[in-house]
Motif scaffolding. Sequence first.
Motif, PDB file in Angstrom:
ATOM      1  N   LEU A  35       0.840  -1.207   0.000  1.00 57.29           N
ATOM      2  CA  LEU A  35       0.000   0.000   0.000  1.00 57.29           C
ATOM      3  C   LEU A  35       0.874   1.256   0.000  1.00 57.29           C
ATOM      4  N   LYS A  36       1.915   1.214   0.796  1.00 61.10           N
ATOM      5  CA  LYS A  36       2.831   2.373   0.868  1.00 61.10           C
ATOM      6  C   LYS A  36       3.528   2.583  -0.476  1.00 61.10           C
ATOM      7  N   LEU A  37       3.974   1.480  -1.082  1.00 60.67           N
ATOM      8  CA  LEU A  37       4.635   1.581  -2.389  1.00 60.67           C
ATOM      9  C   LEU A  37       3.675   2.178  -3.418  1.00 60.67           C
ATOM     10  N   THR A  38       2.453   1.697  -3.413  1.00 64.28           N
ATOM     11  CA  THR A  38       1.457   2.193  -4.372  1.00 64.28           C
ATOM     12  C   THR A  38       1.209   3.681  -4.152  1.00 64.28           C
ATOM     13  N   HIS A  39       1.111   4.066  -2.882  1.00 64.27           N
ATOM     14  CA  HIS A  39       0.895   5.482  -2.562  1.00 64.27           C
ATOM     15  C   HIS A  39       2.047   6.337  -3.077  1.00 64.27           C
ATOM     16  N   THR A  40       3.260   5.841  -2.891  1.00 64.57           N
ATOM     17  CA  THR A  40       4.444   6.586  -3.349  1.00 64.57           C
ATOM     18  C   THR A  40       4.448   6.743  -4.867  1.00 64.57           C
ATOM     19  N   ILE A  41       4.139   5.655  -5.573  1.00 62.38           N
ATOM     20  CA  ILE A  41       4.176   5.707  -7.036  1.00 62.38           C
ATOM     21  C   ILE A  41       2.996   6.516  -7.580  1.00 62.38           C
ATOM     22  N   ALA A  42       1.859   6.446  -6.899  1.00 63.65           N
ATOM     23  CA  ALA A  42       0.658   7.158  -7.382  1.00 63.65           C
ATOM     24  C   ALA A  42       0.687   8.641  -7.049  1.00 63.65           C
ATOM     25  N   GLN A  43       1.443   9.010  -6.015  1.00 57.02           N
ATOM     26  CA  GLN A  43       1.378  10.374  -5.485  1.00 57.02           C
ATOM     27  C   GLN A  43       1.602  11.463  -6.549  1.00 57.02           C
ATOM     28  N   PRO A  44       2.608  11.330  -7.409  1.00 62.88           N
ATOM     29  CA  PRO A  44       2.788  12.381  -8.428  1.00 62.88           C
ATOM     30  C   PRO A  44       1.555  12.548  -9.318  1.00 62.88           C
ATOM     31  N   MET A  45       0.894  11.463  -9.631  1.00 62.31           N
ATOM     32  CA  MET A  45      -0.334  11.549 -10.436  1.00 62.31           C
ATOM     33  C   MET A  45      -1.447  12.204  -9.628  1.00 62.31           C
ATOM     34  N   LEU A  46      -1.551  11.837  -8.363  1.00 58.02           N
ATOM     35  CA  LEU A  46      -2.637  12.374  -7.535  1.00 58.02           C
ATOM     36  C   LEU A  46      -2.456  13.873  -7.282  1.00 58.02           C
ATOM     37  N   GLU A  47      -1.217  14.329  -7.305  1.00 54.36           N
ATOM     38  CA  GLU A  47      -0.943  15.759  -7.071  1.00 54.36           C
ATOM     39  C   GLU A  47      -1.156  16.608  -8.323  1.00 54.36           C
ATOM     40  N   PHE A  48      -1.308  15.979  -9.449  1.00 52.46           N
ATOM     41  CA  PHE A  48      -1.373  16.710 -10.716  1.00 52.46           C
ATOM     42  C   PHE A  48      -2.725  17.414 -10.868  1.00 52.46           C
ATOM     43  N   GLU A  49      -2.662  18.669 -11.261  1.00 51.66           N
ATOM     44  CA  GLU A  49      -3.894  19.443 -11.464  1.00 51.66           C
ATOM     45  C   GLU A  49      -4.394  19.242 -12.884  1.00 51.66           C
ATOM     46  N   LEU A  50      -5.421  18.464 -13.023  1.00 45.60           N
ATOM     47  CA  LEU A  50      -5.997  18.222 -14.348  1.00 45.60           C
ATOM     48  C   LEU A  50      -6.967  19.335 -14.706  1.00 45.60           C
ATOM     49  N   PRO A  51      -7.099  19.646 -15.989  1.00 45.06           N
ATOM     50  CA  PRO A  51      -8.130  20.605 -16.393  1.00 45.06           C
ATOM     51  C   PRO A  51      -9.513  20.109 -15.927  1.00 45.06           C
ATOM     52  N   GLU A  52     -10.369  21.048 -15.575  1.00 41.91           N
ATOM     53  CA  GLU A  52     -11.671  20.667 -15.012  1.00 41.91           C
ATOM     54  C   GLU A  52     -12.520  19.849 -15.974  1.00 41.91           C
ATOM     55  N   ASP A  53     -12.316  20.080 -17.265  1.00 39.96           N
ATOM     56  CA  ASP A  53     -13.173  19.380 -18.231  1.00 39.96           C
ATOM     57  C   ASP A  53     -12.627  18.011 -18.631  1.00 39.96           C
ATOM     58  N   SER A  54     -11.641  17.518 -17.902  1.00 40.81           N
ATOM     59  CA  SER A  54     -11.066  16.212 -18.257  1.00 40.81           C
ATOM     60  C   SER A  54     -12.109  15.108 -18.089  1.00 40.81           C
ATOM     61  N   GLU A  55     -12.168  14.269 -19.086  1.00 36.15           N
ATOM     62  CA  GLU A  55     -13.060  13.105 -19.025  1.00 36.15           C
ATOM     63  C   GLU A  55     -12.213  11.863 -18.785  1.00 36.15           C
ATOM     64  N   PRO A  56     -12.729  10.868 -18.062  1.00 31.05           N
ATOM     65  CA  PRO A  56     -11.977   9.613 -17.928  1.00 31.05           C
ATOM     66  C   PRO A  56     -11.750   8.969 -19.299  1.00 31.05           C
ATOM     67  N   ALA A  57     -10.667   8.245 -19.437  1.00 26.21           N
ATOM     68  CA  ALA A  57     -10.298   7.698 -20.741  1.00 26.21           C
ATOM     69  C   ALA A  57     -11.337   6.758 -21.346  1.00 26.21           C
ATOM     70  N   PRO A  58     -11.874   5.783 -20.594  1.00 29.74           N
ATOM     71  CA  PRO A  58     -12.832   4.874 -21.247  1.00 29.74           C
ATOM     72  C   PRO A  58     -14.115   5.624 -21.618  1.00 29.74           C
ATOM     73  N   VAL A  59     -14.605   5.365 -22.795  1.00 36.69           N
ATOM     74  CA  VAL A  59     -15.841   6.007 -23.266  1.00 36.69           C
ATOM     75  C   VAL A  59     -16.894   4.926 -23.475  1.00 36.69           C
ATOM     76  N   PHE A  60     -18.032   5.102 -22.839  1.00 35.09           N
ATOM     77  CA  PHE A  60     -19.107   4.123 -22.976  1.00 35.09           C
ATOM     78  C   PHE A  60     -20.053   4.539 -24.093  1.00 35.09           C
ATOM     79  N   ARG A  61     -20.250   3.647 -25.047  1.00 36.22           N
ATOM     80  CA  ARG A  61     -21.202   3.938 -26.130  1.00 36.22           C
ATOM     81  C   ARG A  61     -22.336   2.929 -26.066  1.00 36.22           C
ATOM     82  N   PRO A  62     -23.527   3.376 -25.690  1.00 39.62           N
ATOM     83  CA  PRO A  62     -24.636   2.414 -25.566  1.00 39.62           C
ATOM     84  C   PRO A  62     -25.077   1.906 -26.942  1.00 39.62           C
TER      85      PRO A  62
END
Lengths: 62, 465
Positions: A35-62
């Motif tokens: 868990l600690k290792l994952t937190h360390t590796i994920a932290q730079p991503m979690l600290e990143f300020e994404l633009p507000e209009d960012s959509e998650p990568a997967p797109v669902f098409r019904p």
Amino acid sequence: MSDSTIDWEAYLDHMATLVETNIPDEYRAAVIEYLKLTHTIAQPMLEFELPEDSEPAPVFRP
Amino acid sequence: MSEDLLLSDAAWIAGTVRSGEVSARAVAEAALDRISNLDPTYNSFTEVISEQALIDADLVDNVVRNGGDPGPLAGVPFAVKNLFDIAGVTTLAGSKMYRENPPATKDATAVSRLRQAGGVLIGALNMSEFAYGYTNENTHYGPARNPHDGARVSGGSSGGSGAAVAGGLVPLSLGSDTNGSIRLPAALCGVFGFKPTYGALSRAGTALFASSFDHIGPFARSVQDIATAYDTIRGPDPTDPVCHGGSASPLLETLDRGIDGLRIAVADDYFRENGTTAAFAAVEKVADALGANQTVTIPEARRARGAAFVITHCEGAVQHRDDLRDHLDEFDPTTRPGFMTGSLLPGNWYVRAQKFRSWYRKQVLTLFEDFDLILAPATPFSATKIGQKSMTLDGQDVPVMANLGIYAQPLSFIGLPILCAPVHGIGAMPHGVQIIAAPNNDALALRAGAYLEASGVCSAPVAAA
């Protein structure tokens, strides 16, 4: 948030309860270390300020 | 028949079988002999289907005798990572908890298509449990050993696929790549490995790890064989929801077009840090041969690795939720903590990682407006010793497992097509260089690979037995 401010033992217990997972005592230390290792590796991503209009990568098409 | 037949690539074997010069049975028997002699050392196979292989080989020979064409892989022995379904064989996915499962009732789509093209399936290959791991030190089935030095790892998670080709047991194998699991064994074993654009090749009939990132692809000792395998497997498959069928035209047709007009850059920043001098020297050697004298920065690669790490663990834990609940003690000790951790991560992290992925993809795609191909090392160091836990880089000890995939993970994260091209002669063990293209430009990566192979810069010799 640094690892030292997190009570990983308590986190593991609460999350394991919520997701209905049993963590036997013999595996606790390895999981907390991971868990600690994952937190360390994920932290730079979690600290990143994404633009507000960012959509998650997967797109669902019904 | 001499095992020397197996020192040739698949194209040569198929040519001689189609012409009737050599029988498919003779080739299959040579492969089985070689496996019998060498695989007790390499430990690349977990199951050899000798009887079925000889039956399949005889079918190929019958077609040739009757004046027919068995296909572009006529009589070519091949093997697949043991997460591919093989009719009549239990799909292990590297785990002992699946040993008692019933055999698969039909072949995975990719296996079926290779067989239909005349390929002769020889068996299933060793891998890291559930495709999780970069060294293929599988506790249940033993490590897949590197044919260039049996004391060293083959790379993971498709270690058996890399070792079987490097050892000359088969000229063609299939593996899967979630965060580097084709490119790492290809690099460490010194063979070509290709991770196509995400969704190009059907994964139907394979045990998934983290579906967002799971790709399948070939290992071979020539780029021509890589292209032939891709061309044979490509095409839509409604039973894989992410499969779009890949390239509309055969990659094989474009291999001899050379590199004129291709704009090629070397990745700097993240991809020039935390590696050995030899790993960077391999990239320079390839860059020199391709005339790539510009550099490019792939932005925020370190954060991309973090996002990939989170998504992989979350999806992997859900994939194996029942196994974690019912068979926790049967997990490989090297994978258990990771899968358990994945089940405990906040959903918030997963969605943020998927949002980051979308942003990052957009940034990286703009780089391909200026360049057609980007070069980067496949691994920060060559094959480590079996059991080795740490590696010294820049005077610091770093864990092998956490670092071996640092250059691979930020790229499969957005599904880019990548050829891992082998470079021998820089140090005792081979290195690999990633030739990275924009999505659906798989052909460009292979064109550069073919050029490097023709110029002698990249090659995949069979390891000395």
